[in-house]
Design a protein around this motif. Sequence first.
Motif, mmCIF file in Angstrom:
data_model
loop_
_atom_site.group_PDB
_atom_site.id
_atom_site.type_symbol
_atom_site.label_atom_id
_atom_site.label_comp_id
_atom_site.label_asym_id
_atom_site.label_seq_id
_atom_site.Cartn_x
_atom_site.Cartn_y
_atom_site.Cartn_z
ATOM 1 N N SER A 1 21.175 -14.713 1.598
ATOM 2 C CA SER A 1 19.964 -15.084 0.534
ATOM 3 C C SER A 1 19.265 -15.888 2.023
ATOM 4 N N VAL A 2 19.347 -16.079 2.852
ATOM 5 C CA VAL A 2 18.142 -16.431 4.194
ATOM 6 C C VAL A 2 17.766 -15.434 4.850
ATOM 7 N N PHE A 3 18.493 -14.187 4.583
ATOM 8 C CA PHE A 3 17.881 -13.074 4.647
ATOM 9 C C PHE A 3 16.570 -12.416 4.179
ATOM 10 N N TYR A 4 17.054 -12.618 3.013
ATOM 11 C CA TYR A 4 16.356 -12.050 1.347
ATOM 12 C C TYR A 4 15.132 -12.958 1.425
ATOM 13 N N TRP A 5 15.094 -14.101 1.341
ATOM 14 C CA TRP A 5 13.414 -15.079 1.197
ATOM 15 C C TRP A 5 13.019 -14.609 2.457
ATOM 16 N N THR A 6 13.753 -15.554 4.123
ATOM 17 C CA THR A 6 12.911 -15.291 5.052
ATOM 18 C C THR A 6 11.719 -14.766 5.742
ATOM 19 N N TYR A 7 12.947 -12.818 5.960
ATOM 20 C CA TYR A 7 12.225 -12.094 5.472
ATOM 21 C C TYR A 7 11.211 -11.620 3.913
ATOM 22 N N ASN A 8 11.505 -11.750 3.278
ATOM 23 C CA ASN A 8 10.288 -11.513 2.703
ATOM 24 C C ASN A 8 8.976 -12.243 2.152
ATOM 25 N N VAL A 9 8.729 -12.819 2.465
ATOM 26 C CA VAL A 9 8.074 -14.290 3.315
ATOM 27 C C VAL A 9 6.969 -14.327 4.206
ATOM 28 N N GLY A 10 8.221 -13.974 5.301
ATOM 29 C CA GLY A 10 7.372 -13.264 6.006
ATOM 30 C C GLY A 10 6.533 -12.183 6.265
ATOM 31 N N LEU A 11 6.852 -10.726 5.983
ATOM 32 C CA LEU A 11 6.509 -9.421 5.606
ATOM 33 C C LEU A 11 4.903 -9.665 5.355
ATOM 34 N N VAL A 12 5.487 -10.645 3.902
ATOM 35 C CA VAL A 12 3.910 -10.802 2.772
ATOM 36 C C VAL A 12 3.172 -11.357 3.465
ATOM 37 N N VAL A 13 3.053 -12.616 3.971
ATOM 38 C CA VAL A 13 2.286 -13.434 4.424
ATOM 39 C C VAL A 13 1.560 -12.269 6.187
ATOM 40 N N THR A 14 2.623 -11.800 7.046
ATOM 41 C CA THR A 14 2.256 -10.861 7.328
ATOM 42 C C THR A 14 1.483 -9.750 7.606
ATOM 43 N N VAL A 15 1.420 -9.182 6.159
ATOM 44 C CA VAL A 15 0.945 -7.825 5.627
ATOM 45 C C VAL A 15 -0.552 -8.783 5.167
ATOM 46 N N ALA A 16 -0.455 -9.890 4.550
ATOM 47 C CA ALA A 16 -1.238 -11.036 4.037
ATOM 48 C C ALA A 16 -2.710 -11.067 5.249
ATOM 49 N N MET A 17 -2.493 -11.618 6.221
ATOM 50 C CA MET A 17 -3.170 -11.488 7.311
ATOM 51 C C MET A 17 -3.845 -10.471 8.197
ATOM 52 N N GLN A 18 -3.215 -9.269 8.072
ATOM 53 C CA GLN A 18 -2.945 -7.944 8.367
ATOM 54 C C GLN A 18 -4.163 -7.081 7.815
ATOM 55 N N ALA A 19 -4.103 -7.749 6.432
ATOM 56 C CA ALA A 19 -5.135 -7.388 5.218
ATOM 57 C C ALA A 19 -6.670 -7.524 5.153
ATOM 58 N N VAL A 20 -6.669 -9.299 5.875
ATOM 59 C CA VAL A 20 -7.360 -10.751 5.924
ATOM 60 C C VAL A 20 -8.584 -9.711 7.104
ATOM 61 N N ARG A 21 -7.235 -9.515 8.183
ATOM 62 C CA ARG A 21 -7.764 -9.288 9.729
ATOM 63 C C ARG A 21 -8.851 -8.011 9.044
ATOM 64 N N GLY A 22 -8.110 -6.698 9.041
ATOM 65 C CA GLY A 22 -8.456 -5.699 8.586
ATOM 66 C C GLY A 22 -10.202 -5.648 7.995
ATOM 67 N N ILE A 23 -9.861 -6.158 6.916
ATOM 68 C CA ILE A 23 -11.205 -6.400 6.231
ATOM 69 C C ILE A 23 -12.411 -7.156 6.650
ATOM 70 N N LEU A 24 -11.948 -8.206 7.568
ATOM 71 C CA LEU A 24 -13.071 -8.874 8.172
ATOM 72 C C LEU A 24 -14.027 -8.029 9.127
ATOM 73 N N THR A 25 -12.747 -6.643 9.765
ATOM 74 C CA THR A 25 -12.931 -6.286 11.087
ATOM 75 C C THR A 25 -14.333 -5.224 10.070
ATOM 76 N N LEU A 26 -13.645 -4.832 8.380
ATOM 77 C CA LEU A 26 -14.314 -3.477 8.878
ATOM 78 C C LEU A 26 -15.456 -3.688 8.425
ATOM 79 N N ASP A 27 -16.391 -5.448 8.036
ATOM 80 C CA ASP A 27 -17.154 -6.101 6.967
ATOM 81 C C ASP A 27 -18.371 -6.619 8.599
ATOM 82 N N GLY A 28 -18.048 -5.973 9.873
ATOM 83 C CA GLY A 28 -18.787 -5.978 10.360
ATOM 84 C C GLY A 28 -18.447 -7.881 11.729
ATOM 85 N N GLN A 29 -17.132 -8.086 11.238
ATOM 86 C CA GLN A 29 -16.795 -9.183 11.588
ATOM 87 C C GLN A 29 -15.877 -9.765 12.717
#
Length: 149
Positions: free
Chosen positions: A72-100
């Motif tokens: 259960s610890v694996f399931y929840w921490t891994y999922n939250v960690g993956l969502v947080v990581t890819v969300a920041m990856q998306a933010v970083r990618g969008i900012l880069t494409l916007d020239g920032q």
Amino acid sequence: MRRLMNTAFAYILLGLASGLFYREYTKATGTVGADTQLSTLHTHLLVLGMVMFLLVLALDAIFSLSGRRSFSVFYWTYNVGLVVTVAMQAVRGILTLDGQDPTATSAAIPGIAGLGHILLTVGLVALFLALRAGVTDRLAARERDAIAV
């Protein structure tokens, strides 16, 4: 086991949607083919999400992992960690494409992404703890069966 299958399915949908988003967003902004964090989001979601949970589904079928606290610890921490990581990856990618420059925009972006990676690591350690207990239980059952014969 059904939860693992549904989780893998959710990640394939997110992975495919992120690939579509990247293609359409780069077309709309005139940055087709740009190499940013957004271009690898599709792969991260498919491998760290869908493939990972399909592998865990197979391990659960063999070693009965899902009833364990460490699982259960694996399931929840891994999922939250993956969502947080890819969300920041998306933010970083969008900012880069916007020239920032994402690091100049906010120091919080790499910090939050780092927290996501830490959660992923904690989740993976918990998975190995559950797997270790599952293997130990399976070996003990095998020895009991051998003695009973």
